[in-house]
Write a protein that holds these residues in place. Sequence first.
Motif, short mmCIF file in Angstrom:
data_model
loop_
_atom_site.label_atom_id
_atom_site.label_comp_id
_atom_site.label_asym_id
_atom_site.label_seq_id
_atom_site.Cartn_x
_atom_site.Cartn_y
_atom_site.Cartn_z
N GLY A 1 0.82 -1.22 0.00
CA GLY A 1 0.00 0.00 0.00
C GLY A 1 0.85 1.26 0.00
O GLY A 1 0.58 2.22 -0.73
N SER A 2 1.92 1.26 0.81
CA SER A 2 2.74 2.47 0.91
C SER A 2 3.50 2.72 -0.39
O SER A 2 3.69 3.87 -0.79
N ILE A 3 3.88 1.65 -1.07
CA ILE A 3 4.57 1.82 -2.37
C ILE A 3 3.60 2.45 -3.38
O ILE A 3 3.94 3.42 -4.08
N ILE A 4 2.36 1.93 -3.41
CA ILE A 4 1.37 2.49 -4.35
C ILE A 4 1.11 3.97 -4.00
O ILE A 4 1.08 4.83 -4.88
N MET A 5 0.94 4.26 -2.71
CA MET A 5 0.66 5.65 -2.30
C MET A 5 1.82 6.57 -2.63
O MET A 5 1.62 7.74 -2.98
N TYR A 6 3.02 6.05 -2.50
CA TYR A 6 4.20 6.87 -2.77
C TYR A 6 4.19 7.37 -4.21
O TYR A 6 4.53 8.52 -4.50
N PHE A 7 3.77 6.48 -5.14
CA PHE A 7 3.80 6.85 -6.55
C PHE A 7 2.51 7.49 -7.05
O PHE A 7 2.52 8.18 -8.06
N THR A 8 1.38 7.24 -6.36
CA THR A 8 0.10 7.72 -6.92
C THR A 8 -0.65 8.72 -6.04
O THR A 8 -1.61 9.32 -6.49
N GLN A 9 -0.24 8.85 -4.76
CA GLN A 9 -0.98 9.71 -3.81
C GLN A 9 -2.45 9.26 -3.63
O GLN A 9 -3.30 10.08 -3.32
N TRP A 10 -2.75 7.99 -3.85
CA TRP A 10 -4.11 7.49 -3.56
C TRP A 10 -4.20 7.20 -2.07
O TRP A 10 -4.07 6.06 -1.64
N TYR A 11 -4.49 8.21 -1.27
CA TYR A 11 -4.44 8.04 0.19
C TYR A 11 -5.60 7.21 0.74
O TYR A 11 -5.57 6.80 1.89
N ILE A 12 -6.59 6.97 -0.09
CA ILE A 12 -7.72 6.14 0.35
C ILE A 12 -7.26 4.70 0.64
O ILE A 12 -7.92 3.95 1.37
N ILE A 13 -6.12 4.33 0.07
CA ILE A 13 -5.58 2.97 0.32
C ILE A 13 -5.36 2.74 1.81
O ILE A 13 -5.56 1.64 2.32
N ASP A 14 -4.95 3.79 2.53
CA ASP A 14 -4.63 3.64 3.95
C ASP A 14 -5.82 3.16 4.79
O ASP A 14 -5.74 2.12 5.45
N PRO A 15 -6.98 3.87 4.74
CA PRO A 15 -8.12 3.35 5.52
C PRO A 15 -8.64 2.00 5.01
O PRO A 15 -9.12 1.19 5.80
N ILE A 16 -8.50 1.76 3.71
CA ILE A 16 -8.95 0.46 3.17
C ILE A 16 -8.10 -0.66 3.79
O ILE A 16 -8.62 -1.69 4.23
N LEU A 17 -6.79 -0.44 3.85
CA LEU A 17 -5.90 -1.42 4.49
C LEU A 17 -6.29 -1.62 5.95
O LEU A 17 -6.32 -2.74 6.45
N SER A 18 -6.55 -0.50 6.63
CA SER A 18 -6.91 -0.55 8.04
C SER A 18 -8.14 -1.44 8.26
O SER A 18 -8.16 -2.30 9.15
N ILE A 19 -9.15 -1.24 7.42
CA ILE A 19 -10.38 -2.05 7.55
C ILE A 19 -10.09 -3.51 7.23
O ILE A 19 -10.57 -4.42 7.92
N GLY A 20 -9.27 -3.73 6.21
CA GLY A 20 -8.91 -5.11 5.84
C GLY A 20 -8.23 -5.83 7.00
O GLY A 20 -8.59 -6.96 7.35
N ILE A 21 -7.24 -5.15 7.59
CA ILE A 21 -6.50 -5.75 8.72
C ILE A 21 -7.47 -6.07 9.86
O ILE A 21 -7.44 -7.15 10.45
N THR A 22 -8.36 -5.11 10.14
CA THR A 22 -9.29 -5.28 11.27
C THR A 22 -10.25 -6.44 11.05
O THR A 22 -10.49 -7.25 11.96
N ILE A 23 -10.77 -6.58 9.83
CA ILE A 23 -11.70 -7.68 9.54
C ILE A 23 -10.97 -9.02 9.67
O ILE A 23 -11.51 -9.99 10.22
N TYR A 24 -9.74 -9.05 9.21
CA TYR A 24 -8.95 -10.26 9.30
C TYR A 24 -8.73 -10.67 10.77
O TYR A 24 -8.84 -11.84 11.14
N VAL A 25 -8.44 -9.66 11.59
CA VAL A 25 -8.26 -9.92 13.03
C VAL A 25 -9.54 -10.51 13.62
O VAL A 25 -9.51 -11.52 14.33
N LEU A 26 -10.67 -9.89 13.30
CA LEU A 26 -11.95 -10.36 13.87
C LEU A 26 -12.27 -11.79 13.42
O LEU A 26 -12.77 -12.60 14.19
N TYR A 27 -11.94 -12.09 12.18
CA TYR A 27 -12.19 -13.44 11.65
C TYR A 27 -11.40 -14.48 12.46
O TYR A 27 -11.93 -15.52 12.84
N ASN A 28 -10.15 -14.16 12.74
CA ASN A 28 -9.32 -15.09 13.52
C ASN A 28 -9.74 -15.20 14.97
O ASN A 28 -9.65 -16.26 15.58
N VAL A 29 -10.20 -14.06 15.52
CA VAL A 29 -10.69 -14.08 16.90
C VAL A 29 -11.88 -15.04 16.99
O VAL A 29 -11.98 -15.84 17.93
#
Length: 299
Positions: free
Chosen positions: A171-199
């Motif tokens: 995500g940070s590589i893509i943001m570095y070259f494209t400034q698509w900052y929406i990637i950051d919250p999308i990653l955050s939600i992805g990580i969180t859902i993954y955590v909940l699934y494992n819990v």
Amino acid sequence: MAHHHHHAHSHSHGHSHQTENISTAFWLNLSFTIIELIGGFFTNSVAILSDALHDLGDSLSLGLAWYFQKKAGKGSDQVYTYGYGRFSLVGALINSIVLIVGSIYMLSEAIPRILNPEASNASGMLLLALLGIAVNGAAVLKLKKGDSLNERAVMLHLMEDVLGWVAVLVGSIIMYFTQWYIIDPILSIGITIYVLYNVYGNLKSVFRVILQGTPEDKNINKLKELLIQLKGVAAIHDLHLWTVDGQNNIMSLHVKLDPAADRIKVKEEIRHEMHHEGIQHVTIELELDDEDCGMKAPC
């Protein structure tokens, strides 16, 4: 220690090794969580902050696992006649609750950012991600040798961390070259859902043990078939199988004997067979054909 028989020795040795594994992972994780909280704050990245929270959960889980694993190594006493094996489950339970609360908080932070993204420092995120992969990777390798539910749960956490960091790296590589900052919250939600699934998966295993379900890897019908084929066994009933901590399994059963059966031999055979099937503790009630087993239900 020298006076104990071999089995007790190897068991306690296994425990000290488990405890040591968990403590190493704990210190690694805790120091890294602090770096991450500071890093997430300065790079203005919810993905890194949600991972920091996740890591904080891990540190707590590791701390609890470390403490309860030590407890779990104690033998039986007058209060806990089966020993302290289940204490390790308490750690898994507390940690799951912490991760659920943390995840809800992170979602409440990340979702508004999807609607209006904020700029994040992509190169700072990239450096943190590389560090994250290295630190968590080291901890995973350390715990890979463990086999307790506790260590397995902890290793899963660290494995998620590595994957989370790989996602942040990309995500940070893509943001570095494209400034698509929406990637950051999308990653955050992805990580969180993954955590909940494992819990969820972890809680299912923990509750199965607490509620005295059959161990996940045991098939009770297969065990009954094995037992009924033994010489001298006429019938089996009132068979119960549960596990203390996901590792030590316990069975109790009533066995109706053939009239000519050798009682001692039948018991030895049953114990021998069940040990092979990974059941450490077997309590056997033997009955003759005309005997009433004393159970309220029909025998």
